[in-house]
Design a protein around this motif. Structure first.
Motif, short mmCIF file in Angstrom:
data_model
loop_
_atom_site.label_atom_id
_atom_site.label_comp_id
_atom_site.label_asym_id
_atom_site.label_seq_id
_atom_site.Cartn_x
_atom_site.Cartn_y
_atom_site.Cartn_z
N GLY B 16 30.31 46.72 48.53
CA GLY B 16 29.31 47.02 47.53
C GLY B 16 29.83 47.11 46.12
O GLY B 16 29.07 47.05 45.15
N GLN B 17 31.15 47.24 46.00
CA GLN B 17 31.73 47.30 44.66
C GLN B 17 31.89 45.89 44.09
O GLN B 17 31.68 44.89 44.78
CB GLN B 17 33.09 48.01 44.71
CG GLN B 17 32.97 49.51 44.97
CD GLN B 17 34.31 50.21 44.88
OE1 GLN B 17 35.35 49.70 45.33
NE2 GLN B 17 34.30 51.40 44.29
N THR B 18 32.29 45.86 42.82
CA THR B 18 32.51 44.61 42.12
C THR B 18 33.99 44.42 41.85
O THR B 18 34.70 45.39 41.54
CB THR B 18 31.75 44.62 40.78
OG1 THR B 18 30.35 44.72 41.04
CG2 THR B 18 32.01 43.34 39.98
N VAL B 19 34.44 43.18 41.97
CA VAL B 19 35.83 42.88 41.65
C VAL B 19 35.87 41.59 40.83
O VAL B 19 35.07 40.68 41.05
CB VAL B 19 36.68 42.73 42.93
CG1 VAL B 19 36.22 41.55 43.79
CG2 VAL B 19 38.17 42.59 42.60
N THR B 20 36.77 41.56 39.87
CA THR B 20 36.95 40.37 39.05
C THR B 20 38.39 39.92 39.14
O THR B 20 39.31 40.69 38.86
CB THR B 20 36.58 40.64 37.58
OG1 THR B 20 35.21 41.04 37.51
CG2 THR B 20 36.78 39.38 36.74
N LEU B 21 38.58 38.68 39.54
CA LEU B 21 39.90 38.09 39.65
C LEU B 21 40.11 37.18 38.44
O LEU B 21 39.18 36.50 38.00
CB LEU B 21 40.03 37.27 40.94
CG LEU B 21 39.53 37.94 42.23
CD1 LEU B 21 39.74 37.01 43.41
CD2 LEU B 21 40.16 39.28 42.44
N ARG B 22 41.35 37.13 37.98
CA ARG B 22 41.63 36.32 36.80
C ARG B 22 42.71 35.29 37.12
O ARG B 22 43.65 35.58 37.85
CB ARG B 22 42.08 37.18 35.63
CG ARG B 22 42.53 36.35 34.42
CD ARG B 22 42.77 37.18 33.21
NE ARG B 22 43.45 36.39 32.16
CZ ARG B 22 43.20 36.51 30.87
NH1 ARG B 22 42.31 37.38 30.42
NH2 ARG B 22 43.87 35.75 29.97
N CYS B 23 42.57 34.13 36.51
CA CYS B 23 43.55 33.06 36.66
C CYS B 23 43.88 32.47 35.30
O CYS B 23 42.98 32.08 34.54
CB CYS B 23 43.01 31.96 37.57
SG CYS B 23 44.01 30.45 37.56
N ASP B 24 45.16 32.40 34.99
CA ASP B 24 45.61 31.71 33.79
C ASP B 24 46.32 30.43 34.21
O ASP B 24 47.39 30.50 34.83
CB ASP B 24 46.55 32.60 32.97
CG ASP B 24 45.79 33.69 32.26
OD1 ASP B 24 45.44 34.70 32.92
OD2 ASP B 24 45.53 33.52 31.06
N SER B 75 40.30 31.59 33.65
CA SER B 75 39.07 31.66 34.43
C SER B 75 38.99 33.01 35.13
O SER B 75 40.01 33.63 35.44
CB SER B 75 39.06 30.55 35.48
OG SER B 75 37.94 30.68 36.35
N THR B 76 37.76 33.45 35.37
CA THR B 76 37.53 34.65 36.16
C THR B 76 36.62 34.31 37.33
O THR B 76 35.77 33.42 37.23
CB THR B 76 36.90 35.78 35.33
OG1 THR B 76 35.66 35.30 34.78
CG2 THR B 76 37.83 36.23 34.22
N LEU B 77 36.84 35.02 38.41
CA LEU B 77 35.99 34.90 39.59
C LEU B 77 35.53 36.31 39.95
O LEU B 77 36.33 37.17 40.29
CB LEU B 77 36.76 34.28 40.76
CG LEU B 77 36.00 34.11 42.07
CD1 LEU B 77 34.85 33.10 41.90
CD2 LEU B 77 36.94 33.62 43.18
N LYS B 78 34.22 36.53 39.82
CA LYS B 78 33.66 37.85 40.07
C LYS B 78 32.92 37.85 41.39
O LYS B 78 32.17 36.89 41.69
CB LYS B 78 32.71 38.24 38.94
CG LYS B 78 32.09 39.62 39.13
CD LYS B 78 30.95 39.91 38.16
CE LYS B 78 31.40 40.11 36.75
NZ LYS B 78 30.28 40.56 35.87
N VAL B 79 33.14 38.88 42.16
CA VAL B 79 32.42 39.06 43.41
C VAL B 79 31.59 40.33 43.27
O VAL B 79 32.13 41.42 43.05
CB VAL B 79 33.38 39.18 44.61
CG1 VAL B 79 32.58 39.23 45.91
CG2 VAL B 79 34.36 38.02 44.64
N GLN B 80 30.27 40.20 43.37
CA GLN B 80 29.37 41.32 43.14
C GLN B 80 28.07 41.16 43.92
O GLN B 80 27.32 40.20 43.66
CB GLN B 80 29.05 41.43 41.64
CG GLN B 80 28.12 42.56 41.25
CD GLN B 80 27.80 42.57 39.76
OE1 GLN B 80 27.77 41.53 39.09
NE2 GLN B 80 27.56 43.74 39.23
#
Lengths: 114, 119
Positions: B16-24, B75-80
């Motif tokens: 149920g939480q949100t997470v944001t992954l980042r890629c450079d 880039s970011t990848l958000k899971v929510q």
């Protein structure tokens, strides 16, 4: 649709003996084929790639692979295993066209025994 | 030359939480890809950016996943909201500009991955 089958999930060899990791692919086009390796707690590293030039491809760390269209195979070999070769190996085919997304096999875990 | 970097290396969150992954990506690489490996399964393609545009997002599992690449750099990848089945290792890769000749495939260089655990 493209697909990749790695025929062994685990391979165990003794140090100094040959390594053979088997891979078969399915592709409607002339494929680009790759082998990637992932060492424990490390990222994915390109070992070698085939892109319609020479059918025998040499990669890093003494690995090589041969593209055999008639057998739809791209097996990875090394004449003499080293302890540092213990890792997970992935056979990969690239989808044709501008998309370029990679289609992965399940991986083969290579153990090297002293 | 710096390789592809990803942040964080590990993330543990509750359902149920949100997470944001980042890629450079590697500097100058126009192509950026996201892949995911769920335990016991093969690595699967999620999506592909060319600069800031989504070239192919056919692998995105559902609308809980949102990827962005503002300005064509990182880039970011958000899971929510996150679900249990989202657990896995998320890999980012980058490659140089696509060759017009279409010969072969540009080598994709991978980051170390982000291990996401959803409890």
């Amino acid at each position: 649709a493209q697909s990749v089958t790695q025929l062994d999930s685990h391979v165990s060899v003794s140090e100094g003996t040959p390594v053979l990791l088997r891979c078969n692919y399915s592709s409607s086009y002339s494929p680009s084929l790759f082998w990637y390796v992932q060492h424990p707690n490390k990222g994915l590293q390109l070992l070698l790639k085939y892109t319609s030039a020479a059918t025998l491809v040499k990669g890093i760390n003494g690995f090589e692979a041969e593209f055999k269209k008639s057998e739809t195979s791209f097996h990875l070999t090394k004449p003499s295993a080293h302890m540092s070769d213990a890792a997970e190996y992935f056979c990969v085919v690239s989808e044709a066209g501008n998309n370029r997304k990679l289609i992965w096999g399940l991986g083969t875990s290579l153990a090297v025994n002293p | 030359e710096a390789g592809v970097t990803q942040f964080p290396s590990h993330s543990v969150i509750e359902k149920g939480q949100t997470v944001t992954l980042r890629c450079d990506p590697i500097s100058g690489h126009d192509n950026l890809y996201w892949y995911r490996r769920v335990m016991g399964k093969e690595i699967k393609f999620l999506l592909h950016f060319v600069k800031e545009s989504k070239q192919d997002e056919s692998g995105m599992p559902n609308n809980r996943f949102l990827a962005e690449r503002t300005g064509g750099t990182y880039s970011t990848l958000k899971v929510q909201p996150a679900e249990l089945e989202d657990s896995g290792v998320y890999f980012c890769a980058s490659s140089q500009a696509a060759k017009m000749s279409g010969l072969g495939t540009d080598t994709q260089y991978f980051g170390p991955g982000t291990r996401l655990t959803v409890l």
